[in-house]
Design an enzyme around this catalytic site. Structure first.
Site, PDB file in Angstrom:
ATOM      1  CE  LYS A  79      -4.117  -2.028   0.128  1.00  0.00           C
ATOM      2  NZ  LYS A  79      -4.014  -3.643  -0.382  1.00  0.00           N
TER       3      LYS A  79
HETATM    4  C1  LIG Z   1      -9.596  -2.234  -0.914  1.00  0.00           C
HETATM    5  C2  LIG Z   1      -8.877  -2.854   0.202  1.00  0.00           C
HETATM    6  N1  LIG Z   1      -9.949  -3.207   1.184  1.00  0.00           N
HETATM    7  C3  LIG Z   1      -9.689  -3.441   2.186  1.00  0.00           C
HETATM    8  C4  LIG Z   1      -8.134  -4.038   1.775  1.00  0.00           C
HETATM    9  C5  LIG Z   1      -8.250  -5.932   3.434  1.00  0.00           C
HETATM   10  O1  LIG Z   1      -6.636  -4.260   4.370  1.00  0.00           O
HETATM   11  P1  LIG Z   1      -5.576  -5.287   4.829  1.00  0.00           P
HETATM   12  O2  LIG Z   1      -4.615  -5.605   3.560  1.00  0.00           O
HETATM   13  O3  LIG Z   1      -4.526  -4.278   5.652  1.00  0.00           O
HETATM   14  O4  LIG Z   1      -6.530  -6.714   5.135  1.00  0.00           O
HETATM   15  C6  LIG Z   1      -7.219  -3.851   1.397  1.00  0.00           C
HETATM   16  C7  LIG Z   1      -5.904  -4.828   0.935  1.00  0.00           C
HETATM   17  O5  LIG Z   1      -5.547  -5.475  -0.492  1.00  0.00           O
HETATM   18  C8  LIG Z   1      -7.441  -3.391   0.104  1.00  0.00           C
HETATM   19  O6  LIG Z   1      -7.451  -3.583  -0.974  1.00  0.00           O
END
Ligand SMILES: Cc1ncc(COP(=O)(O)O)c(C=O)c1O
Length: 416
Positions: free
Chosen positions: A187
């Site tokens: 990210k």
């Molecule tokens: C649009 C979106 N929402 C939620 C998430 C979830 O985040 P995490 O991987 O930190 O749990 C991601 C992660 O890839 C994402 O791209």
């Protein structure tokens, strides 16, 4: 650069002395679980977003789950979200007992949700709109906030792609009731695993805080400092806490975020100048001057009927990693069976044609050029275009969005 077998990986983290020294000092402090660095990160992140409350959590999925719980979503409720999204959003809704209801996107120029389609799926059971700022590009918040106000719905923002993005000068994530961020390694603000929930609502903040740590009224850190000696449990919570190491890395990465986002923007502009309108390829999200994107993703839309796997394989052979953001959630076995399942023609069309290209702040121009050349070399229509990219881009977009009788494949224009 991280260790990789790719000459151009999809994303990459920089490891430097400042991060290493930060990690060393944090470990040496002897306090590893949620404590002063988490508090400092929360203060810094809330200031960065211009929001009253920021709570650091263990990952972005935890942020979404907590936000939905704190907004009171549960069995019997429906939550509307775009299907062109990571599955975490749908799973988080389902994990509250509520039902995810998927909506379509606008089309090849704007991969964000279509507010008209959102309106069409609202029922008396709809509790909230879980909107995504796809790739860090703010979605149409004017329409979304209006729909929510008219129908008495909550707005939760999945701002996982959007730290640093703004809509009319306000930070994405702070526009609805709660905003959710991810700090996963790929990210914009990478710390390994991590996330944050932000809100201006004091009551929601209190609920988020309780639910993040088992519904307990005090924290281990409070007790260690002598600020508390016991605790009560007043809600059925979870352990979604962040630890000190990640918060410390987060503080460093937060300081770097604005410059990193600018670098991302520069690379996306270069991709656009090389690819948009060339051989029928499109680069979405052009021309939104009112708002600023965090440019989490670089996406190209291939012409219809292009063998996408072959294009991706040609890039892979050159050591270039690509991905697809996203296989639409409503087509996964689990969600295709849902009672609310229905066709989403624009999502389906675009999801079959999009390719996510490598993007990270410290990419070189040469890497961007090699990726763009790899795409163009792999496109069957390569060489047909003699027109400069900018002119062709306009032509390509207007053809894409033309009425059905003017285009060969009318999937973009199918009635909802
Ligand atoms: C649009 C979106 N929402 C939620 C998430 C979830 O985040 P995490 O991987 O930190 O749990 C991601 C992660 O890839 C994402 O791209």
């Amino acid at each position: 650069m991280a260790e990789t077998r790719w000459s151009v990986p999809l994303s990459d983290v920089l490891v430097d002395d400042e991060l290493l020294e930060t990690a060393r000092r944090t470990l040496q402090s002897g306090w590893w679980s949620m404590g002063p660095r988490v508090e400092e990160f929360e203060r810094a992140f809330s200031e960065f977003c211009g929001v009253r409350h920021a709570l650091a959590v263990s990952n972005g999925t935890a942020a979404l789950h907590l936000a939905l719980l704190a907004c009171g979503c549960g069995p019997g409720d429906e939550v509307v979200l775009p299907s062109l999204n990571f599955v975490a959003a749908a799973n988080s809704i389902a994990n509250t007992g509520a039902q995810p209801v998927f909506c379509d996107i606008r089309g090849s120029h704007d991969l964000n949700l279509d507010p008209d389609d959102v309106e069409s799926v609202i029922t008396p059971r709809t509790k909230a709109l879980l909107v995504l700022h796809y790739g860090g590009h703010p979605c149409d918040m004017e329409r979304i906030l209006q729909i929510a106000a008219d129908r008495g719905l909550l707005v939760i923002e999945d701002a996982a792609h959007a730290p640093g993005a703004t809509w009319r000068g306000r930070a994405c994530g702070t526009l609805g009731s709660v905003g959710c961020f991810s700090f996963f390694s790929n990210k914009n603000l990478p710390i390994g695993e991590g996330g944050a929930v932000v809100t201006n609502d004091d009551e929601i903040a209190d609920r988020l805080r309780l639910l993040r740590s088992h519904g307990m009224t005090t924290l281990t850190w409070d007790r260690h400092r002598g600020h508390a000696h016991t605790y009560d449990v007043v809600a059925q919570g979870l352990n979604y806490r962040m630890d000190e190491l990640r918060a410390a890395l987060g503080l460093v990465q937060l300081g770097r975020l604005p410059a990193a986002n600018l670098q991302r923007a520069r690379h996306v502009a270069r991709y656009r100048s090389l690819l948009d309108g060339q051989a029928g390829a499109l680069v979405p999200f052009d021309g939104d001057s009112e708002n600023s994107s965090a440019h989490h993703l670089a996406v190209v839309i291939l012409p219809r009927a292009t063998p996408r796997d072959a294009v991706r394989e040609a890039l892979r052979e050159k050591g270039i990693q690509t991905s697809v953001h996203y296989p639409p959630i409503h087509r996964f076995s689990l969600y295709a069976r849902a009672a609310t399942s229905r066709p989403l023609p624009r999502t389906q069309d675009i999801a079959e044609r999009l390719v996510t290209l490598p993007l990270f702040p410290h990419m070189t121009d040469d890497q961007v050029d090699r990726v763009a050349a790899g795409i163009l070399d792999a496109l069957p229509a390569r060489g047909r275009s003699r027109t400069p990219a900018k002119t062709m881009r306009v032509a390509a977009h207007s053809l894409e969005e033309s009425p059905p009788d003017l285009v060969a494949s009318p999937a973009e224009n199918l009635p909802k």
